[in-house]
Design a protein around this motif. Structure first.
Motif, PDB file in Angstrom:
ATOM      1  N   HIS A   3       0.825  -1.214   0.000  1.00  0.00           N
ATOM      2  CA  HIS A   3       0.000   0.000   0.000  1.00  0.00           C
ATOM      3  C   HIS A   3       0.855   1.258   0.000  1.00  0.00           C
ATOM      4  N   HIS A  23       1.287   3.895   1.992  1.00  0.00           N
ATOM      5  CA  HIS A  23       1.842   4.662   3.120  1.00  0.00           C
ATOM      6  C   HIS A  23       3.356   4.768   3.005  1.00  0.00           C
ATOM      7  N   ASP A  54       5.742   4.600   5.090  1.00  0.00           N
ATOM      8  CA  ASP A  54       6.585   3.602   5.752  1.00  0.00           C
ATOM      9  C   ASP A  54       6.568   2.268   5.009  1.00  0.00           C
ATOM     10  N   HIS A  55       5.823   2.202   3.894  1.00  0.00           N
ATOM     11  CA  HIS A  55       5.826   1.007   3.036  1.00  0.00           C
ATOM     12  C   HIS A  55       6.366   1.301   1.637  1.00  0.00           C
ATOM     13  N   HIS A  76      -7.662  -0.935   5.653  1.00  0.00           N
ATOM     14  CA  HIS A  76      -6.547  -0.037   6.005  1.00  0.00           C
ATOM     15  C   HIS A  76      -6.588   1.297   5.278  1.00  0.00           C
ATOM     16  N   ASP A 135      -0.547  -3.999   5.962  1.00  0.00           N
ATOM     17  CA  ASP A 135      -1.219  -3.461   7.148  1.00  0.00           C
ATOM     18  C   ASP A 135      -2.666  -3.923   7.123  1.00  0.00           C
TER      19      ASP A 135
END
Ligand SMILES: [Zn+2]
Length: 468
Positions: free
Chosen positions: A74, A76, A78-79, A174, A195
């Motif tokens: 996804h 975000h 942090d991904h 999410h 997530d």
């Protein structure tokens, strides 16, 4: 002459190695090392405490050119936030993702690069960086160089990576576009949870059911917590009304994608039901919020609500893209609701609001998402009496509130229920994306309740999954 037997054939190992999000919630990068293809699942930035952020500047122990496929769960940061650096350092293969993830990732990476460039420029101008000169981690040009490798995949459709390996995406709630990944690898099945969203959400459908796995690599953000079973709408209405009564402002730190829409929809519903004054101005101050809103309106199938309601919730909000207007919004008289990134108060426009709103007891800072260790958001939850922003200290006099029920992550109960669907196939479980205390609590709970074998991944340690 000797004849060879099956036992003489040299077996090749398949390993799992976490290059990030092991013992922490950010920097997701999980490498599946197979005899003929190395697959990276997610490529995120480390965020939070300085020691973590500094890891973004280290070279990972794997040469990006030796990675044969990148699968993104996804959008975000942090991904996905490390993708421009992976490409800059030699990755030249496809980056697989769902359609909304593709559109959102481009926006988010461009925004991240722009903010880094701006921050470096400001730091150099005002001299608050120890690095001389301050450098951005990457630039908009680095993001643009990564975009040609983006490859959109339909969900539920098998994508073949080689004769032994294929994968499929399954929506995980999410945020729009977020998926779990099911990798079929030499007749074994490995699930990467990504997530995991909520079973009941204002806007997003619950994570799709899955079954059968030999290995499950699972997030554990809220492994030790249950989200309070309170009425989220009622809590929000009370916080907003109390703050208006006190003639204060409500500042909601949240990312412009996902949480912001969830909050916008909730506020839209509260105004419609006359539970809060419909005249209270509402701002979403983010350079990318308008574009993200437009992107999301293209994908109604990823939401629980219809197109009309989706358009209506955006119509009640003033979206500010130009940072020159931020000061005007701050100074505007009367109570208002402001949503601004970043959600953990680590950077971005929200810091400008904090500088002005933190010292006044009439204001409310409303935290709605996970606050990682070392972030200003976590400090506020831990009742910090002052916050350091851009080298200066600001006293915390504002009310600090939290609505746990608005989190985008499953709580312990939901994580256990999600994992239970694989119970029949008795998978080996690897926990990632969690802080040590949460992971330890979840590990014990999984063993006790589901009788599954569980391991907590450690950064860079290779776990042998099986041999082929
Ligand atoms: Zn996420």
């Amino acid at each position: 002459m000797q004849t060879s037997t099956a036992s003489d054939v040299k077996k090749s190992p398949v390993y799992l190695q976490s290059l990030g999000a092991a013992g922490t919630v950010t920097g997701s990068k999980h490498l599946l090392i197979t005899p003929d293809l190395n697959i990276l699942v997610d490529c995120g930035l480390f965020q939070g405490v300085k020691a973590l952020r500094e890891k973004n500047w280290e070279q990972p122990p794997v040469n990006p050119a030796d990675i044969g496929a990148l699968i993104l769960t996804h959008a975000h940061l942090d991904h996905c936030g490390y993708i421009p650096l992976l490409v800059k350092n030699g990755y030249r293969k496809k980056i697989y993702m769902s359609q909304p993830t593709r559109d959102l990732t481009e926006l988010i990476l461009r925004d991240c690069a722009k903010l880094q460039e701006e921050d470096a420029e400001k730091a150099n101008k005002h001299g608050y960086s120890k690095h001389q000169p301050a450098q951005p981690l990457y630039t908009v040009a680095d993001v643009e160089a990564a975009l040609p490798y983006f490859k959109v995949c339909a969900i539920h459709v098998a994508i073949r990576l080689n004769e032994h390996i294929s994968f499929k995406f399954y929506p995980s709630g999410h945020i729009p576009g977020a998926c779990s990944v099911k990798i079929s690898c030499y007749q074994k099945t490995i699930i990467f949870s990504g997530d995991i969203g909520r079973n009941e959400s204002e806007l997003l459908p619950a994570p799709e059911p899955l079954n059968d796995a030999d290995f499950v690599v699972m997030e554990s953000t809220y492994g030790d917590r249950l989200h309070a079973k309170t009425d989220v709408a009622l809590e929000m209405a009370m916080i907003i009304n109390d703050t208006i009564f006190n003639k204060g402002n409500i500042l909601i730190p949240c990312f412009a994608v996902g949480r912001a829409q969830e909050v916008m929809h909730l506020i839209y519903r509260l105004k419609k039901q006359k539970q809060i004054p419909s005249a209270i101005p509402e701002y979403l101050d983010s350079p990318m919020a308008a574009s993200a809103g437009k992107v999301l309106q293209h994908y109604p199938e990823w939401f629980n609500i219809d197109d009309k309601e989706c358009a209506a919730m955006f119509s009640g909000v003033t979206i500010n893209q130009d940072y020159k207007n931020t000061e005007k919004i701050i100074r505007r008289r009367g109570s208002k609701i402001v949503m601004a990134a970043s959600g953990m108060l680590t950077g971005g426009r929200v810091l400008e609001y904090l500088k002005h709103y933190l010292g006044d007891a009439r204001n409310t800072i409303l935290l709605i998402g996970f606050q990682a260790e070392g972030t200003r958001g976590r400090a506020l939850l831990n009742k910090a009496y002052e916050l350091k922003i851009h080298g200066k200290y600001y006293p915390v006099n504002a009310q600090v509130k939290e609505i746990e029920g608005l989190s985008a992550h499953a709580d312990q109960l939901e994580l256990i229920a999600w994992l239970k669907q694989f119970k029949k196939s008795q998978p080996l479980v690897y926990l990632v994306h969690g802080e040590p205390c949460a992971q330890e609590v979840l590990r014990v709970k999984i063993k006790d309740e589901l009788q599954l074998q569980v391991k907590i991944m450690k950064q860079y340690e290779k776990e042998l999954l099986f041999t082929v």
